[in-house]
Design a protein around this motif. Sequence first.
Motif, PDB file in Angstrom:
ATOM      1  N   ARG A  37     -48.915 -46.716 -37.539  1.00  0.00           N
ATOM      2  CA  ARG A  37     -48.865 -45.286 -37.983  1.00  0.00           C
ATOM      3  C   ARG A  37     -50.339 -44.471 -38.646  1.00  0.00           C
ATOM      4  NH1 ARG A  37     -43.604 -44.428 -42.098  1.00  0.00           N
ATOM      5  NH2 ARG A  37     -42.108 -44.682 -40.338  1.00  0.00           N
ATOM      6  N   GLY A  70     -42.311 -40.477 -45.715  1.00  0.00           N
ATOM      7  CA  GLY A  70     -43.377 -41.357 -44.942  1.00  0.00           C
ATOM      8  C   GLY A  70     -43.252 -41.047 -43.556  1.00  0.00           C
ATOM      9  N   PHE A  91     -47.936 -43.567 -46.356  1.00  0.00           N
ATOM     10  CA  PHE A  91     -47.081 -44.703 -46.001  1.00  0.00           C
ATOM     11  C   PHE A  91     -45.994 -44.717 -47.165  1.00  0.00           C
ATOM     12  CE2 PHE A  91     -45.787 -48.964 -45.292  1.00  0.00           C
ATOM     13  CZ  PHE A  91     -45.609 -48.934 -43.767  1.00  0.00           C
ATOM     14  N   MET A  92     -44.810 -45.221 -46.848  1.00  0.00           N
ATOM     15  CA  MET A  92     -44.113 -45.645 -48.256  1.00  0.00           C
ATOM     16  C   MET A  92     -44.959 -46.404 -49.292  1.00  0.00           C
ATOM     17  SD  MET A  92     -40.816 -46.993 -46.017  1.00  0.00           S
ATOM     18  CE  MET A  92     -41.728 -47.601 -44.649  1.00  0.00           C
ATOM     19  N   ARG A 120     -35.316 -48.338 -49.689  1.00  0.00           N
ATOM     20  CA  ARG A 120     -36.130 -48.154 -48.454  1.00  0.00           C
ATOM     21  C   ARG A 120     -35.439 -48.583 -47.277  1.00  0.00           C
ATOM     22  NH1 ARG A 120     -40.432 -47.434 -52.249  1.00  0.00           N
ATOM     23  NH2 ARG A 120     -41.292 -45.594 -52.073  1.00  0.00           N
TER      24      ARG A 120
HETATM   25  C1  S3P Z   1     -39.648 -43.499 -44.582  1.00  0.00           C
HETATM   26  C2  S3P Z   1     -39.962 -43.248 -45.758  1.00  0.00           C
HETATM   27  C3  S3P Z   1     -39.373 -42.962 -47.014  1.00  0.00           C
HETATM   28  C4  S3P Z   1     -37.956 -42.046 -46.359  1.00  0.00           C
HETATM   29  C5  S3P Z   1     -37.085 -42.972 -45.363  1.00  0.00           C
HETATM   30  C6  S3P Z   1     -38.338 -43.197 -44.143  1.00  0.00           C
HETATM   31  C7  S3P Z   1     -40.582 -43.793 -43.237  1.00  0.00           C
HETATM   32  O1  S3P Z   1     -39.901 -42.211 -47.853  1.00  0.00           O
HETATM   33  O2  S3P Z   1     -38.284 -40.894 -45.978  1.00  0.00           O
HETATM   34  O3  S3P Z   1     -36.831 -44.063 -45.760  1.00  0.00           O
HETATM   35  O4  S3P Z   1     -40.176 -43.735 -42.323  1.00  0.00           O
HETATM   36  O5  S3P Z   1     -41.579 -44.025 -43.788  1.00  0.00           O
HETATM   37  P1  S3P Z   1     -41.300 -42.565 -48.657  1.00  0.00           P
HETATM   38  O6  S3P Z   1     -42.341 -42.575 -47.971  1.00  0.00           O
HETATM   39  O7  S3P Z   1     -41.068 -41.665 -49.769  1.00  0.00           O
HETATM   40  O8  S3P Z   1     -40.682 -43.953 -49.362  1.00  0.00           O
END
Ligand code: S3P
Length: 173
Positions: free
Chosen positions: A136, A79, A9-10, A117
């Motif tokens: 998720r 993520g 996850f983010m 984000r």
């Molecule tokens: C996302 C995560 C982000 C980035 C986008 C979408 C997601 O990356 O790819 O904002 O759907 O969880 P990080 O997990 O590095 O924050």
Amino acid sequence: MKNIYFIGFMGVGKSTISYRVSRILKKKIIDTDRELEKRQGKAIHEIFTEKGELYFRKLESELLREISQQTDLIISCGGGMILKEENRKLMKDSGIVVLLTATINTIYRRVALNDRRPLLKGKKTKAHLRAMYSKREPIYKELADIEVSINRKTVSMISEEVITKVKEIENHV
Ligand code: S3P
């Protein structure tokens, strides 16, 4: 050697840990978000606002298709990379998948640090994070070969734990 994919996850620290692991193992790293930003000449949140999430997901999948042809890479995935079945298959078939996990409290603290984000824009609440995370979580867990919690651990501790578990898998195949 197989690729090592970091998922989660983010805010769980995929980029930080994968950079550290790549330095320790002396392997090349690709961070999918950074690579897309470089290629597009735009920040992820700009791609989202200018072209939309679907367009971003398409770019993300195309990039994965390309890099999964290579070997011996450390790959830090955005993520949401796991949301598409085709992406999950590419990762499973070409590498070892490492899931980093954290509690919602930890994630909340960490994502509060910046506003980059797009999926959390105006919605940085624990309730929103919890709702997204619970949707998720089964997908992350199903895909992962290795799971490492980041809670109450340093970057070094987490990286060493990942490397030990990756080596265990490599030695068994
Ligand atoms: C996302 C995560 C982000 C980035 C986008 C979408 C997601 O990356 O790819 O904002 O759907 O969880 P990080 O997990 O590095 O924050």
